[in-house]
Write an enzyme that holds these catalytic residues in place. Structure first.
Site, PDB file in Angstrom:
ATOM      1  N   ARG A  31       0.655  -1.309  -0.011  1.00 59.77           N
ATOM      2  CA  ARG A  31      -0.076  -0.049   0.040  1.00 59.77           C
ATOM      3  C   ARG A  31       0.832   1.314   0.241  1.00 59.77           C
ATOM      4  NH1 ARG A  31      -1.814   0.925   4.398  1.00 59.77           N
ATOM      5  NH2 ARG A  31      -0.952  -0.813   5.691  1.00 59.77           N
ATOM      6  N   LYS A 102      -2.911 -17.104   8.351  1.00 54.83           N
ATOM      7  CA  LYS A 102      -3.408 -18.019   9.391  1.00 54.83           C
ATOM      8  C   LYS A 102      -4.149 -17.280  10.381  1.00 54.83           C
ATOM      9  CE  LYS A 102       0.813 -20.480   9.318  1.00 54.83           C
ATOM     10  NZ  LYS A 102       2.046 -21.120   9.713  1.00 54.83           N
ATOM     11  N   GLY A 131       1.532 -24.338   7.631  1.00 59.86           N
ATOM     12  CA  GLY A 131       2.376 -25.133   8.256  1.00 59.86           C
ATOM     13  C   GLY A 131       3.454 -24.355   8.653  1.00 59.86           C
ATOM     14  N   LYS A 186      -3.494 -22.496  16.308  1.00 63.26           N
ATOM     15  CA  LYS A 186      -1.991 -22.811  16.914  1.00 63.26           C
ATOM     16  C   LYS A 186      -1.582 -21.471  17.293  1.00 63.26           C
ATOM     17  CE  LYS A 186       0.526 -20.961  13.521  1.00 63.26           C
ATOM     18  NZ  LYS A 186       1.890 -20.108  13.682  1.00 63.26           N
ATOM     19  N   GLU A 268      -1.568 -12.569  15.921  1.00 64.22           N
ATOM     20  CA  GLU A 268      -2.927 -13.037  15.245  1.00 64.22           C
ATOM     21  C   GLU A 268      -3.926 -13.710  15.874  1.00 64.22           C
ATOM     22  OE1 GLU A 268      -4.497 -12.340  12.298  1.00 64.22           O
ATOM     23  OE2 GLU A 268      -3.426 -11.866  10.733  1.00 64.22           O
TER      24      GLU A 268
END
Length: 319
Positions: A31, A102, A131, A186, A268
């Site tokens: 951006r 993720k 992964g 995770k 996250e």
């Protein structure tokens, strides 16, 4: 192949570097106003990877999409819907979209492929690339194993062929629900691991790994996936990189949080905790580790008490 990477964070920049290493034609989008993108344009480096002159840099989203056969998206999960709104006005027909990220949408609990599929034509294939693996390890020449999954067998085959190398061995996923949920969850386990480190309870990480995998497996099964997927590369196989690694943002966030220290990087797992609790209620699956992380991070409960109660005070059968 012509490949465009949307997102110039550490993973997106690595993916551009990696695809260029495999002799694809690569465009990296960032951006306007992004400090990271400005640094890349000025120096071709972010301190982790140095991009060759063959990698094109652009802040024109239409240009990035136009000639791409494969469109890799690597941005913050909570920004995906906004990006897809922007992409939906462009021609996405017959493109392969790969989510190298993720997470779950906090407000809805939606999986990321569900969000993308709301905005793309039927001729567009949507896949995930998940992964274990850190940029710092890959650039040091340390290989790892990862998973590509999709509802399209043809897309999986094409992507595995396009991205396999001496650095990454890919496995073909067969459970899109399980691999998406496992990969996102995770990060929540990573936050809990960091909290244990910060409280000098690192020895409990073994219990965290065992119970965390069972917790996520139950949710995956309830959602229609295969519970065995939680024991694969997208979840349990990513624990070393998330629960133990010095490079894990989620682990480092959890450690800093319980110590009352600031931490400026994206974790996250914070938003994913909210999404997982939403899914927990929807599918009637108890998720005590997820609930404990939420209690500490979002409800300001005392971390030592919460984690002690979680691991040491309940008497029950293991299985």
């Amino acid at each position: 192949m012509n490949i465009s990477v949307i997102g110039c964070g550490r993973w997106g920049s690595f993916l551009a570097w990696y695809a260029d290493r495999l002799h694809h034609t690569v465009t990296l989008y960032g951006r306007d106003g992004s400090k990271r993108f400005a640094e890349l344009k000025e120096t071709r480096s972010n301190g982790l990877v140095t991009l060759g002159d063959s990698v094109q840099l652009t802040s024109d989203l239409s240009r990035a999409v136009q000639n791409a056969q494969i469109l890799i998206i690597s941005i913050a999960a909570q920004s995906l819907r906004m990006l897809m709104q922007q992409l939906s006005v462009l021609d996405l027909n017959d493109k392969a979209i790969v989510l190298c990220m993720k997470g779950l949408e906090a407000d809805t609990g939606n999986r990321l492929t569900q969000i993308v599929e709301q905005y793309v034509p039927k001729t567009t294939t949507v896949s995930i690339w998940v992964g274990p693996g850190h940029v710092q390890d890959f650039t040091a020449g340390i290989p790892n194993c990862m998973v590509i999954d999709s509802r399209s067998p043809e897309a999986k085959e094409m992507l595995v062929q396009a991205f396999s190398s001496d650095l990454i061995r890919f496995y073909y996923g067969s459970d899109l629900i399980g691999n998406e949920v496992g990969a996102a969850a995770k990060n929540v386990i990573g936050i809990a691991a960091g909290m244990l480190d910060g409280l000098n309870k690192t020895a409990l990480k073994g219990a965290l790994m065992a119970r965390g995998t069972r917790e996520v497996a139950r949710l995956i099964k309830a959602m229609g996936g295969s519970e065995i997927t939680a024991y694969g590369l997208s979840h349990l196989g990513d624990y070393q990189a998330t629960i133990f690694s010095e490079y894990s943002h989620n682990r480092r966030f959890g450690e800093a949080f319980v110590r009352g220290e600031p931490y400026g990087e994206l974790a996250e797992g914070v938003a994913t905790t909210t999404a997982l609790l939403r899914l927990s209620e929807l599918y009637g699956v108890e998720m005590p580790i997820c609930r404990a992380v939420d209690a500490v991070v979002n409800q300001k409960a005392e971390p030592n008490r919460v984690l002690t109660d979680l691991f040491l005070r309940s008497l029950k059968k293991e299985f």
